[in-house]
Write an enzyme that holds these catalytic residues in place. Structure first.
Site, mmCIF file in Angstrom:
data_model
loop_
_atom_site.group_PDB
_atom_site.id
_atom_site.type_symbol
_atom_site.label_atom_id
_atom_site.label_comp_id
_atom_site.label_asym_id
_atom_site.label_seq_id
_atom_site.Cartn_x
_atom_site.Cartn_y
_atom_site.Cartn_z
ATOM 1 N N ARG A 1 33.539 32.312 42.558
ATOM 2 C CA ARG A 1 33.118 31.324 41.558
ATOM 3 C C ARG A 1 31.800 30.641 41.927
ATOM 4 O O ARG A 1 31.537 30.374 43.100
ATOM 5 C CB ARG A 1 34.207 30.268 41.375
ATOM 6 N N HIS B 1 32.995 36.082 39.412
ATOM 7 C CA HIS B 1 32.768 37.505 39.704
ATOM 8 C C HIS B 1 31.592 38.123 38.943
ATOM 9 O O HIS B 1 31.668 39.247 38.459
ATOM 10 C CB HIS B 1 34.045 38.302 39.452
ATOM 11 N N HIS C 1 37.512 44.331 45.022
ATOM 12 C CA HIS C 1 38.663 43.539 44.552
ATOM 13 C C HIS C 1 39.911 44.419 44.398
ATOM 14 O O HIS C 1 40.560 44.393 43.352
ATOM 15 C CB HIS C 1 38.311 42.870 43.221
ATOM 16 N N ASP D 1 45.322 31.484 46.490
ATOM 17 C CA ASP D 1 44.008 31.868 45.966
ATOM 18 C C ASP D 1 42.989 30.983 46.681
ATOM 19 O O ASP D 1 42.531 29.977 46.143
ATOM 20 C CB ASP D 1 43.936 31.680 44.444
ATOM 21 N N GLU E 1 39.752 39.779 49.930
ATOM 22 C CA GLU E 1 38.380 40.031 49.507
ATOM 23 C C GLU E 1 37.401 39.418 50.518
ATOM 24 O O GLU E 1 37.285 38.202 50.607
ATOM 25 C CB GLU E 1 38.139 39.431 48.122
#
Length: 343
Positions: A81, A106, A180, A245, A309
């Site tokens: 982000r 992304h 990803h 996350d 990631e």
């Protein structure tokens, strides 16, 4: 070792998309398509020597062209982000495409994951490699500079899938690339809540209510984010609804290739290690995957996979205290991540 090429489909614009299958002598196979530089399958043996696919994805190009949560894709120009879809660079404000509320996620509405890459393969005695290239135009999604990007996927007989990224620019810009892939080591059956996870980090980047870093770095000590010792993903996930996350700060002084994470599934006996030269790694537990029909008709549900990631930190363009993702003309962006599979 071998690499095979076949036509995977054609985009609505008439561009051909190819699928490459990389194979080693250990029974491991990796499928990659030239659309989005997407890893569509990783087949690797379990403890009973039975091969199984350990990443989420689709069977057809048409499905990848539709809406999905970046299954297997290379994402950029800047992954994760960017707050308020803006940043300042060399005294100038750049406004980039917003695609998650006021923020960019992304790379924008048509990031690298939605482009057709050029492709060619190479075979050596030690490994098979697929090279994928993309030229991002000056101003694409709001980013300055024409950017030449090359991603090399290589497979060797140690069951290591290496992802080497390189980029050059003609103007100062930001670059932050990641793959990803969504991993489920039990052949994509059920959830990953029983997978054991280790992340070699004692710090995370604090987030605000829109999942944008505040600039603060927090310790994982005494929190459900502490995976310094291997722990089942599901053990404390209820404490961080809807799931994990978060970006972990990796302790790498010289940016050498370092083992930073590992996942183990007892049912299949498979394990996966993550090595990287990058300063951060995002843990994501497929919190928003709900009822997506995937390969072989499987229905992917919440927590059906784990993403690890490797990256520069989220919102790095707006956070001067974070490791810099600025790329200048005459320099080369270079990053390596390895996913190593065992049983």
């Amino acid at each position: 070792m071998n690499i095979e090429k076949q036509l995977f489909g054609t985009t609505p614009e008439g561009k051909e998309v190819f699928k490459y299958t990389l194979t080693n002598h250990q029974g491991m196979e990796v499928d990659i398509i030239s659309y989005g530089a997407i890893i569509t399958a990783i087949r690797t043996p379990d403890k009973n020597h039975e091969p199984g696919d350990v990443v989420l994805g689709f069977d057809t190009l048409e499905e990848y062209l539709g809406e999905h949560p970046y299954f297997g894709a290379m994402v950029g120009r800047v992954c994760n982000r960017v707050g308020k879809s803006r940043f300042e660079l060399e005294g100038r404000i750049f406004h980039i495409t917003a695609n998650e509320g006021a923020n960019q996620l992304h790379g924008g509405k048509k990031g690298f994951d939605k482009q057709v890459w050029t492709s060619y393969s190479k075979k050596t005695p030690d490994q098979v490699s697929l090279f994928l290239g993309y030229e991002s135009a000056d101003g694409e999604e709001g980013y300055p500079g024409a950017l030449m990007v090359e991603v090399e996927y290589s497979l060797n007989d140690k069951n290591e899938l290496a992802i080497s990224c390189r980029a050059k620019t003609d103007k100062p810009t930001h670059v932050n690339l990641t793959n990803h892939s969504y991993f489920n080591l039990n052949s994509c059956k059920g959830t990953i809540l029983g997978h054991e996870l280790m992340i070699a980090s004692d710090r995370i980047t604090e987030l605000d209510g829109e999942s944008i870093p505040t600039g603060n770095v927090l310790t994982v000590e005494g929190t459900p984010y502490d995976f310094r010792l291997a722990t089942e993903i599901g053990e404390r996930i209820h404490e961080v609804e809807p799931g994990y996350d978060i970006n972990y700060v990796l302790d790498m002084k010289s940016r050498e290739l370092t083992r930073v994470a590992a996942v183990y599934d007892a049912e299949s006996g498979r394990s996966m290690e993550v090595l990287t030269t990058l300063p951060g790694i995002q843990l994501y537990t497929a919190n928003h995957v709900n009822g997506i029909k995937g390969k072989d008709g499987k229905i992917y549900e919440k927590h059906s996979a784990v993403c690890l990631e490797t990256q520069y930190f989220p919102d790095t363009p707006n956070q001067p205290e974070f490791p810099s993702s600025i790329l200048m003309p005459g320099e080369e962006y270079s990053a390596v991540t390895i996913y190593r599979f065992n049983r």
